[in-house]
Motif scaffolding. Structure first.
Motif, PDB file in Angstrom:
ATOM      1  N   THR A  38       0.844  -1.188   0.000  1.00  0.00           N
ATOM      2  CA  THR A  38       0.000   0.000   0.000  1.00  0.00           C
ATOM      3  C   THR A  38       0.885   1.247   0.000  1.00  0.00           C
ATOM      4  O   THR A  38       2.092   1.182   0.260  1.00  0.00           O
ATOM      5  N   ILE A  39       0.268   2.391  -0.270  1.00  0.00           N
ATOM      6  CA  ILE A  39       1.038   3.635  -0.215  1.00  0.00           C
ATOM      7  C   ILE A  39       1.536   3.899   1.204  1.00  0.00           C
ATOM      8  O   ILE A  39       2.566   4.554   1.404  1.00  0.00           O
ATOM      9  N   TYR A  40       0.830   3.360   2.191  1.00  0.00           N
ATOM     10  CA  TYR A  40       1.259   3.529   3.584  1.00  0.00           C
ATOM     11  C   TYR A  40       2.519   2.693   3.854  1.00  0.00           C
ATOM     12  O   TYR A  40       3.395   3.109   4.627  1.00  0.00           O
ATOM     13  N   ASP A  41       2.614   1.538   3.204  1.00  0.00           N
ATOM     14  CA  ASP A  41       3.830   0.732   3.313  1.00  0.00           C
ATOM     15  C   ASP A  41       5.020   1.466   2.686  1.00  0.00           C
ATOM     16  O   ASP A  41       6.129   1.440   3.230  1.00  0.00           O
ATOM     17  N   LEU A  42       4.791   2.092   1.535  1.00  0.00           N
ATOM     18  CA  LEU A  42       5.873   2.811   0.862  1.00  0.00           C
ATOM     19  C   LEU A  42       6.396   3.944   1.748  1.00  0.00           C
ATOM     20  O   LEU A  42       7.610   4.170   1.824  1.00  0.00           O
ATOM     21  N   ALA A  43       5.480   4.649   2.402  1.00  0.00           N
ATOM     22  CA  ALA A  43       5.905   5.723   3.299  1.00  0.00           C
ATOM     23  C   ALA A  43       6.685   5.153   4.480  1.00  0.00           C
ATOM     24  O   ALA A  43       7.686   5.748   4.924  1.00  0.00           O
ATOM     25  N   ALA A  44       6.257   3.998   4.989  1.00  0.00           N
ATOM     26  CA  ALA A  44       6.971   3.365   6.101  1.00  0.00           C
ATOM     27  C   ALA A  44       8.378   2.953   5.684  1.00  0.00           C
ATOM     28  O   ALA A  44       9.340   3.123   6.443  1.00  0.00           O
ATOM     29  N   LEU A  45       8.520   2.416   4.476  1.00  0.00           N
ATOM     30  CA  LEU A  45       9.847   2.062   3.973  1.00  0.00           C
ATOM     31  C   LEU A  45      10.712   3.310   3.820  1.00  0.00           C
ATOM     32  O   LEU A  45      11.905   3.299   4.154  1.00  0.00           O
ATOM     33  N   ARG A  46      10.101   4.363   3.318  1.00  0.00           N
ATOM     34  CA  ARG A  46      10.853   5.605   3.089  1.00  0.00           C
ATOM     35  C   ARG A  46      11.415   6.159   4.395  1.00  0.00           C
ATOM     36  O   ARG A  46      12.602   6.484   4.485  1.00  0.00           O
ATOM     37  N   TYR A  47      10.580   6.271   5.408  1.00  0.00           N
ATOM     38  CA  TYR A  47      11.029   6.856   6.667  1.00  0.00           C
ATOM     39  C   TYR A  47      11.818   5.856   7.509  1.00  0.00           C
ATOM     40  O   TYR A  47      12.850   6.195   8.089  1.00  0.00           O
ATOM     41  N   GLY A  48      11.326   4.613   7.590  1.00  0.00           N
ATOM     42  CA  GLY A  48      11.936   3.640   8.494  1.00  0.00           C
ATOM     43  C   GLY A  48      13.333   3.221   8.089  1.00  0.00           C
ATOM     44  O   GLY A  48      14.271   3.263   8.903  1.00  0.00           O
ATOM     45  N   PRO A 198       4.736   4.141  14.259  1.00  0.00           N
ATOM     46  CA  PRO A 198       3.742   3.546  15.167  1.00  0.00           C
ATOM     47  C   PRO A 198       2.312   3.643  14.629  1.00  0.00           C
ATOM     48  O   PRO A 198       1.519   2.704  14.783  1.00  0.00           O
ATOM     49  N   VAL A 199       1.979   4.774  14.009  1.00  0.00           N
ATOM     50  CA  VAL A 199       0.640   4.940  13.436  1.00  0.00           C
ATOM     51  C   VAL A 199       0.419   3.923  12.321  1.00  0.00           C
ATOM     52  O   VAL A 199      -0.642   3.279  12.236  1.00  0.00           O
ATOM     53  N   TRP A 200       1.417   3.765  11.461  1.00  0.00           N
ATOM     54  CA  TRP A 200       1.320   2.786  10.366  1.00  0.00           C
ATOM     55  C   TRP A 200       1.157   1.365  10.911  1.00  0.00           C
ATOM     56  O   TRP A 200       0.308   0.605  10.437  1.00  0.00           O
ATOM     57  N   ALA A 201       1.977   1.007  11.885  1.00  0.00           N
ATOM     58  CA  ALA A 201       1.948  -0.362  12.411  1.00  0.00           C
ATOM     59  C   ALA A 201       0.632  -0.692  13.103  1.00  0.00           C
ATOM     60  O   ALA A 201       0.155  -1.831  13.034  1.00  0.00           O
ATOM     61  N   LEU A 202       0.013   0.295  13.737  1.00  0.00           N
ATOM     62  CA  LEU A 202      -1.181   0.025  14.538  1.00  0.00           C
ATOM     63  C   LEU A 202      -2.496   0.226  13.778  1.00  0.00           C
ATOM     64  O   LEU A 202      -3.479  -0.481  14.045  1.00  0.00           O
ATOM     65  N   PHE A 203      -2.517   1.166  12.835  1.00  0.00           N
ATOM     66  CA  PHE A 203      -3.814   1.584  12.304  1.00  0.00           C
ATOM     67  C   PHE A 203      -3.966   1.511  10.781  1.00  0.00           C
ATOM     68  O   PHE A 203      -5.092   1.467  10.298  1.00  0.00           O
ATOM     69  N   LEU A 204      -2.887   1.523  10.013  1.00  0.00           N
ATOM     70  CA  LEU A 204      -3.010   1.691   8.570  1.00  0.00           C
ATOM     71  C   LEU A 204      -2.945   0.354   7.841  1.00  0.00           C
ATOM     72  O   LEU A 204      -2.237  -0.560   8.272  1.00  0.00           O
ATOM     73  N   PRO A 205      -3.675   0.218   6.718  1.00  0.00           N
ATOM     74  CA  PRO A 205      -3.664  -1.038   5.956  1.00  0.00           C
ATOM     75  C   PRO A 205      -2.283  -1.304   5.355  1.00  0.00           C
ATOM     76  O   PRO A 205      -1.596  -0.387   4.905  1.00  0.00           O
ATOM     77  N   SER A 206      -1.899  -2.569   5.376  1.00  0.00           N
ATOM     78  CA  SER A 206      -0.558  -2.939   4.917  1.00  0.00           C
ATOM     79  C   SER A 206      -0.608  -4.250   4.138  1.00  0.00           C
ATOM     80  O   SER A 206      -1.360  -5.170   4.473  1.00  0.00           O
ATOM     81  N   GLY A 207       0.216  -4.335   3.115  1.00  0.00           N
ATOM     82  CA  GLY A 207       0.390  -5.573   2.362  1.00  0.00           C
ATOM     83  C   GLY A 207       1.796  -6.104   2.499  1.00  0.00           C
ATOM     84  O   GLY A 207       2.221  -6.965   1.723  1.00  0.00           O
ATOM     85  N   LEU A 208       2.530  -5.588   3.473  1.00  0.00           N
ATOM     86  CA  LEU A 208       3.942  -5.914   3.625  1.00  0.00           C
ATOM     87  C   LEU A 208       4.160  -7.411   3.842  1.00  0.00           C
ATOM     88  O   LEU A 208       5.078  -8.003   3.264  1.00  0.00           O
ATOM     89  N   ALA A 209       3.322  -8.041   4.647  1.00  0.00           N
ATOM     90  CA  ALA A 209       3.531  -9.447   4.997  1.00  0.00           C
ATOM     91  C   ALA A 209       3.357 -10.378   3.804  1.00  0.00           C
ATOM     92  O   ALA A 209       3.981 -11.445   3.741  1.00  0.00           O
TER      93      ALA A 209
END
Length: 301
Positions: A38-48, A198-209
């Motif tokens: 998801t776009i939320y995963d991409l943002a997590a990769l970018r920052y994390g 933390p917001v991504w891990a707890l609340f946002l949709p993810s396809g990372l797994a």
């Protein structure tokens, strides 16, 4: 710093490398949806992932010294999730080429508008002419894309322009506040990682797994490290070695290169009218180049 043939060569090489880096980033971001992320995963990769590299550097250089809390808050917001999610969201609707066209291409327009509205700065004749050419070509490109790809393209283009607005504010503030590279990395990466992950891990949709390993690694490497960290260093080197005017002139090739890569790799079409408008936009970018060296080099991705 005395300019030598070797230093000029490395400066021009760095500028052209970043053209390919940013242009290929457009393609990588466009195909991210097919990876299951998801776009939320991409943002997590970018920052994390960038934070993993940046944290030791920030602990060593302590870039927060000399910055006020207000400056850190504003800069972190400008380079934060709202900005990057608009950019990634744009790729869900619009071709990869439009990322370069409406993010890189609209920077002079927003820079002029902010300068007039906030600081009362009037653009010179060159900047005004360039801005008119850019704006006219952008309108034509939106119309041309709607004929080829469908009416929903404008949604992606609008999101790209919101991203360009955020980045234009960043460019102006980084210059006026005389921010260093580590201060930008600290606010844009470390602070946003602490807030967003933390917001991504707890609340946002993810396809990372469930993402396939190959596409996941491509997105992880490119979103996490290449444009964010390597891009900043390359732009800094090019600006020091060959100057801002030459660097900016070379970076005007990003929209065109993005269109070429989008056509070759993704099969995205652009009509004859669009090709002509893209040429006018590139010329407008070249005309708009300011002939002075900035206090800090920007990185638009």
């Amino acid at each position: 710093m005395t300019s030598t043939p070797t230093s000029q060569f490395t400066g021009y090489a760095a500028a052209w490398i970043i053209v390919f880096v940013w242009s290929f980033w457009l393609v990588v971001s466009r195909i991210a949806e097919n990876s299951g992320l998801t776009i939320y995963d991409l943002a997590a990769l970018r920052y994390g992932l960038a934070a993993v590299v940046a944290l030791p550097l920030c602990l060593y250089y302590k870039p927060w010294r000399g910055m006020g809390l207000g400056q850190m808050a504003v800069l972190s917001f400008i380079l934060g999730p709202l900005y990057i999610l608009c950019v990634f969201g744009g790729f869900l609707f619009a071709p990869a080429a439009h990322g370069g066209i409406f993010m890189n291409g609209m920077l002079p327009i927003f820079g002029i508008a902010i300068g007039i509205a906030v600081f009362g700065n009037r653009p010179g004749l060159r900047q005004a002419v360039g801005a008119v050419m850019i704006l006219a070509s952008a309108v034509v490109l939106v119309w041309d894309a709607a004929q080829i790809s469908g009416d929903a393209v404008w949604v992606g283009d609008a999101l790209f322009m919101v991203g360009a607005l955020f980045f234009s504010v960043y460019v102006i503030l980084s210059e006026r506040w005389q921010l260093g590279a580590m201060q930008i990395i600290f606010c844009g990466t470390i602070i946003n990682a602490v807030i967003y992950l933390p917001v991504w891990a707890l609340f946002l949709p993810s396809g990372l797994a469930d993402a396939p390993t190959g596409p996941l690694l491509l997105q992880a490497i490119y979103q996490g490290f290449v444009p964010n960290l390597a891009g900043l260093l390359l732009i800094a080197h090019a600006s020091r070695r060959i100057g801002n005017a030459n660097t900016s002139s070379i970076l005007a090739a990003v929209p065109g290169m993005g269109a070429v890569l989008g056509a070759l790799i993704l099969g995205e079409g652009i009509g004859p009218i669009g090709i002509a408008a893209l040429g006018i936009l590139t010329l407008g970018l070249l005309i708009s180049v300011r002939r002075r060296k900035p206090l800090t080099p920007p990185t638009p991705v």
